[in-house]
Design a protein around this motif. Structure first.
Motif, PDB file in Angstrom:
ATOM      1  N   ALA A   2      -9.583  -1.973   4.852  1.00 32.78           N
ATOM      2  CA  ALA A   2      -9.362  -2.120   3.410  1.00 32.78           C
ATOM      3  C   ALA A   2      -9.407  -3.592   3.003  1.00 32.78           C
ATOM      4  CB  ALA A   2      -8.020  -1.500   3.022  1.00 32.78           C
ATOM      5  N   GLU A   3      -8.884  -4.477   3.836  1.00 26.34           N
ATOM      6  CA  GLU A   3      -8.948  -5.914   3.558  1.00 26.34           C
ATOM      7  C   GLU A   3     -10.394  -6.398   3.545  1.00 26.34           C
ATOM      8  OE1 GLU A   3      -6.654  -8.126   2.666  1.00 26.34           O
ATOM      9  OE2 GLU A   3      -5.050  -6.638   2.750  1.00 26.34           O
ATOM     10  N   ARG A  52      -2.295  -3.536   3.661  1.00 22.06           N
ATOM     11  CA  ARG A  52      -3.503  -2.703   3.739  1.00 22.06           C
ATOM     12  C   ARG A  52      -4.087  -2.808   5.140  1.00 22.06           C
ATOM     13  NH1 ARG A  52      -4.359  -4.731  -1.653  1.00 22.06           N
ATOM     14  NH2 ARG A  52      -5.315  -6.582  -0.810  1.00 22.06           N
ATOM     15  N   SER A  53      -4.846  -1.788   5.508  1.00 18.32           N
ATOM     16  CA  SER A  53      -5.515  -1.802   6.808  1.00 18.32           C
ATOM     17  C   SER A  53      -6.551  -2.913   6.839  1.00 18.32           C
ATOM     18  CB  SER A  53      -6.177  -0.452   7.072  1.00 18.32           C
ATOM     19  OG  SER A  53      -7.277  -0.283   6.200  1.00 18.32           O
ATOM     20  N   ALA A  61       0.822  -1.213   0.000  1.00 21.37           N
ATOM     21  CA  ALA A  61       0.000   0.000   0.000  1.00 21.37           C
ATOM     22  C   ALA A  61       0.857   1.264   0.000  1.00 21.37           C
ATOM     23  CB  ALA A  61      -0.942  -0.018   1.200  1.00 21.37           C
ATOM     24  N   GLU A  99      -5.039   3.701   2.615  1.00 29.16           N
ATOM     25  CA  GLU A  99      -5.462   2.438   3.236  1.00 29.16           C
ATOM     26  C   GLU A  99      -4.298   1.664   3.853  1.00 29.16           C
ATOM     27  OE1 GLU A  99      -5.340  -0.289  -0.780  1.00 29.16           O
ATOM     28  OE2 GLU A  99      -7.212   0.632  -0.207  1.00 29.16           O
ATOM     29  N   ALA A 100      -3.099   2.252   3.934  1.00 26.44           N
ATOM     30  CA  ALA A 100      -1.916   1.558   4.439  1.00 26.44           C
ATOM     31  C   ALA A 100      -1.998   1.310   5.937  1.00 26.44           C
ATOM     32  CB  ALA A 100      -0.670   2.373   4.126  1.00 26.44           C
ATOM     33  N   ASP A 142      -0.324   4.786   0.856  1.00 27.62           N
ATOM     34  CA  ASP A 142      -1.710   4.921   0.416  1.00 27.62           C
ATOM     35  C   ASP A 142      -2.572   5.231   1.632  1.00 27.62           C
ATOM     36  OD1 ASP A 142      -1.224   4.389  -2.241  1.00 27.62           O
ATOM     37  OD2 ASP A 142      -1.811   2.284  -2.125  1.00 27.62           O
TER      38      ASP A 142
END
Length: 168
Positions: free
Chosen positions: A136-137, A132-133, A55, A83-84, A81
């Motif tokens: 986000a997953e 990804r967080s 991300a 969403e990282a 990103d």
């Protein structure tokens, strides 16, 4: 690969540190010189790269110039990103026996001043992966396994009719 010197002949240089190469050249030069003095220094490490993925804005292989840490390398790629998962950046490095070793780095804690060891210096061949967080997953899971797999429309329409008092 190799170097060729008049006093030492052709010697293998690939994969050696400057100190190791200095020792090899000194030993090779002893066949011609009595007490050789050899100094080896590296002007620029050709091909020293770090791979950054996950991300970040621009994942890819980046040259490792000078001393850089995990956070700095993520910023070189254009930053994280939205969403990282910045508190669980993964650093993968080859260890003894060429086995991968994993370390989790808390980049968010380092930025906020809570984690003083969060910016680990990188070595050539390291891999930095920014996951990804969890939200986000979950969104990706819904997209892949619900939206694409189930034949239904997620939109919802309704109409409210407001009728005044009903007259007989």
């Amino acid at each position: 690969g190799n170097i060729a010197l008049r006093a030492a002949g052709r010697l293998p240089a690939a994969g050696r540190t400057a100190a190791e190469l200095e020792r090899v050249v000194t030993e090779g030069a002893r066949r011609v010189l009595i007490n050789p003095v050899v100094t080896v220094s590296l002007e620029e490490a050709g091909g020293a790269q770090v791979v950054v993925g996950g991300a970040v804005r621009l994942p890819g292989a980046y040259p490792l110039v000078g001393r850089r840490g995990t956070l700095e390398m993520a910023l070189v790629t254009g930053g994280f990103d939205p969403e990282a998962r910045m508190d669980e950046v993964v650093l993968i490095r080859r260890g003894p026996g060429d086995r991968p070793m994993l370390r989790t780095v808390d980049a968010r804690g380092f930025i906020e001043g809570r984690e003083t060891t969060g910016d680990v210096p990188l070595l050539p061949g390291d891999i930095v992966f920014v996951p990804r967080s969890r939200v986000a997953e979950a969104n990706l899971w819904v997209e892949q396994y619900v939206t694409r797999m189930l034949p239904f429309n997620r939109s919802f329409n309704y109409t409210i009719n407001r009728l005044g008092p009903v007259m007989p």
